[in-house]
Scaffold this motif. Structure first.
Motif, PDB file in Angstrom:
ATOM      1  N   UNK A   1     106.030 -67.643 -74.411  1.00 39.43           N
ATOM      2  CA  UNK A   1     106.363 -67.851 -73.118  1.00 39.43           C
ATOM      3  C   UNK A   1     107.567 -66.801 -72.343  1.00 39.43           C
ATOM      4  N   UNK A   2     108.379 -66.029 -73.088  1.00 40.51           N
ATOM      5  CA  UNK A   2     109.324 -65.367 -72.555  1.00 40.51           C
ATOM      6  C   UNK A   2     108.344 -64.158 -72.047  1.00 40.51           C
ATOM      7  N   UNK A   3     107.447 -63.690 -72.482  1.00 40.81           N
ATOM      8  CA  UNK A   3     106.760 -62.683 -72.141  1.00 40.81           C
ATOM      9  C   UNK A   3     105.756 -63.164 -71.059  1.00 40.81           C
ATOM     10  N   UNK A   4     105.423 -64.453 -70.987  1.00 35.78           N
ATOM     11  CA  UNK A   4     104.214 -64.849 -70.000  1.00 35.78           C
ATOM     12  C   UNK A   4     105.047 -65.171 -68.412  1.00 35.78           C
ATOM     13  N   UNK A   5     106.244 -65.774 -68.855  1.00 35.43           N
ATOM     14  CA  UNK A   5     106.642 -66.227 -67.419  1.00 35.43           C
ATOM     15  C   UNK A   5     107.044 -65.288 -66.443  1.00 35.43           C
ATOM     16  N   UNK A   6     107.618 -63.912 -66.956  1.00 38.16           N
ATOM     17  CA  UNK A   6     108.028 -63.106 -65.964  1.00 38.16           C
ATOM     18  C   UNK A   6     106.749 -62.521 -65.300  1.00 38.16           C
ATOM     19  N   UNK A   7     105.664 -62.491 -66.002  1.00 36.81           N
ATOM     20  CA  UNK A   7     104.370 -61.872 -65.130  1.00 36.81           C
ATOM     21  C   UNK A   7     104.152 -63.069 -64.035  1.00 36.81           C
ATOM     22  N   UNK A   8     104.168 -64.141 -64.642  1.00 34.77           N
ATOM     23  CA  UNK A   8     103.836 -65.142 -63.448  1.00 34.77           C
ATOM     24  C   UNK A   8     104.595 -65.225 -62.367  1.00 34.77           C
ATOM     25  N   UNK A   9     106.045 -65.008 -62.451  1.00 32.49           N
ATOM     26  CA  UNK A   9     107.248 -64.842 -61.657  1.00 32.49           C
ATOM     27  C   UNK A   9     106.962 -63.514 -60.703  1.00 32.49           C
ATOM     28  N   UNK A  10     106.670 -62.645 -61.210  1.00 34.20           N
ATOM     29  CA  UNK A  10     106.265 -61.318 -60.443  1.00 34.20           C
ATOM     30  C   UNK A  10     105.212 -61.405 -59.518  1.00 34.20           C
ATOM     31  N   UNK A  11     104.190 -62.198 -60.141  1.00 39.78           N
ATOM     32  CA  UNK A  11     102.751 -62.428 -59.324  1.00 39.78           C
ATOM     33  C   UNK A  11     103.190 -63.376 -58.339  1.00 39.78           C
ATOM     34  N   UNK A  12     104.066 -64.427 -58.409  1.00 41.41           N
ATOM     35  CA  UNK A  12     104.466 -65.099 -57.398  1.00 41.41           C
ATOM     36  C   UNK A  12     104.745 -64.318 -56.326  1.00 41.41           C
ATOM     37  N   UNK A  13     105.751 -63.625 -56.489  1.00 46.25           N
ATOM     38  CA  UNK A  13     106.315 -62.671 -55.455  1.00 46.25           C
ATOM     39  C   UNK A  13     105.037 -61.937 -54.894  1.00 46.25           C
TER      40      UNK A  13
END
Length: 320
Positions: free
Chosen positions: A26-38
């Motif tokens: 999850x520590x690798x997945x969440x940053x992708x999703x957070x940046x994609x949300x931006x």
């Protein structure tokens, strides 16, 4: 937007590429999703980040036909300022007998920075990643994985429920031939979701019980109280004869209509990676139901996710 994002690729087996989601934390997945949300918010504002990939070359190398994936990668690259080239395999040297390794040598000579690959053979993007200097993104390989599709699905779900942990996701249909299903299973189970697969035994892979999912052979049990119902296309081009009796019979037992959707939660989401076979795996009124269907939003989130992946991989490339 580029400052302060964790360098999550440091824990990946291959730090410079996105070849699959199996084993990701999850520590690798969440940053992708957070940046994609931006990036999703940025896209809706009609603004761009043309300086992010300025001076870099992105090549879309698709050995299989695609509309959504190739177009969204093209849009993602252009919105970030990259020089984007779509290589038509049907008219390239590959169609004249050139090997994949010779293609890799050619791309290396062109000094490609980012290479998006879709191929009918599982492992082809991984092979190319060993032979080229570019960062390689797997856009779907055989029946192996389709990581950016699972990421955009996860982003779509998270935007509606605020989280993935504890949700029940029913993945229904041709699981055996679906790289989308495999990537979603890897991602969603890693994020704490309960994943169900719903399909006839003939459309389930032999090792499905090893993937941490619940297996259902009937839609009624599989859809009960589900937060998300994800339908899969019946991939006749990948299957041998006799796996399903007919399209009509398949829809009768495994198609999603309003009656079956009512078994899920009242706020359940309906998803489909596309292209849809209406009347085969999903009924048109359900696919177009604005209360439940997020199929169009999945397409929108695909551009944002691919922008995030290109952004993050380009950073890692610049650091090495």
């Amino acid at each position: 937007m580029r400052d302060g994002t964790p360098h999550f690729f440091a824990r990946m087996q291959s730090q410079r590429h996105l070849l699959g989601l199996q084993g990701m934390h999850p520590s690798q997945i969440v940053p992708i999703l957070d940046l994609a949300e931006s990036y999703a918010l940025l896209n809706r504002s009609r603004k761009t980040q043309r300086d992010v990939l300025r001076g870099l070359t992105l090549i879309n190398l698709f050995f299989e036909d695609s509309t959504r994936t190739r177009t969204s990668f093209e849009l993602a690259g252009k919105r970030l300022g990259a020089d984007v080239i779509n290589m038509s395999v049907s008219t390239s040297s590959v169609n004249k007998g050139e090997t994949l390794l010779d293609t890799a040598a050619t791309l290396n000579a062109m000094r490609t920075d980012l290479l998006v690959v879709r191929h009918a053979q599982s492992g082809a993007p991984a092979l190319l990643s060993q032979k080229v200097d570019a960062a390689v993104i797997n856009a779907g390989d055989g029946m192996h994985e389709h990581p950016t599709q699972a990421l955009l699905d996860a982003l779509t779900i998270r935007r509606h429920f605020g989280h993935l942990d504890g949700l029940t996701v029913a993945i229904c249909g041709d699981v055996a031939h679906s790289r989308v299903a495999r990537s979603n299973i890897h991602l969603l189970t890693a994020m704490g979701a309960e994943v169900r697969v719903v399909a006839p035994p003939t459309l389930l892979p032999g090792a499905i019980n090893q993937l941490g999912v619940q297996v259902f052979h009937h839609m009624a049990g599989g859809l009960a109280d589900a937060h998300v119902v994800m339908m899969l296309r019946l991939q006749r081009e990948r299957m041998s004869a006799g796996l399903v009796p007919s399209a009509r019979e398949y829809f009768r037992f495994f198609g999603l209509d309003a009656e079956r959707l009512a078994l899920a939660r009242p706020d359940a989401l309906v998803m489909h990676p596309g292209p849809m076979n209406r009347g085969v795996e999903i009924d048109s009124p359900v696919a177009d139901d604005a209360r439940h269907s997020v199929i169009a939003e999945q397409v929108e989130m695909g551009v944002a996710v691919r922008m995030a992946v290109l952004d993050l991989l380009s950073r890692r490339r610049n650091e090495t």
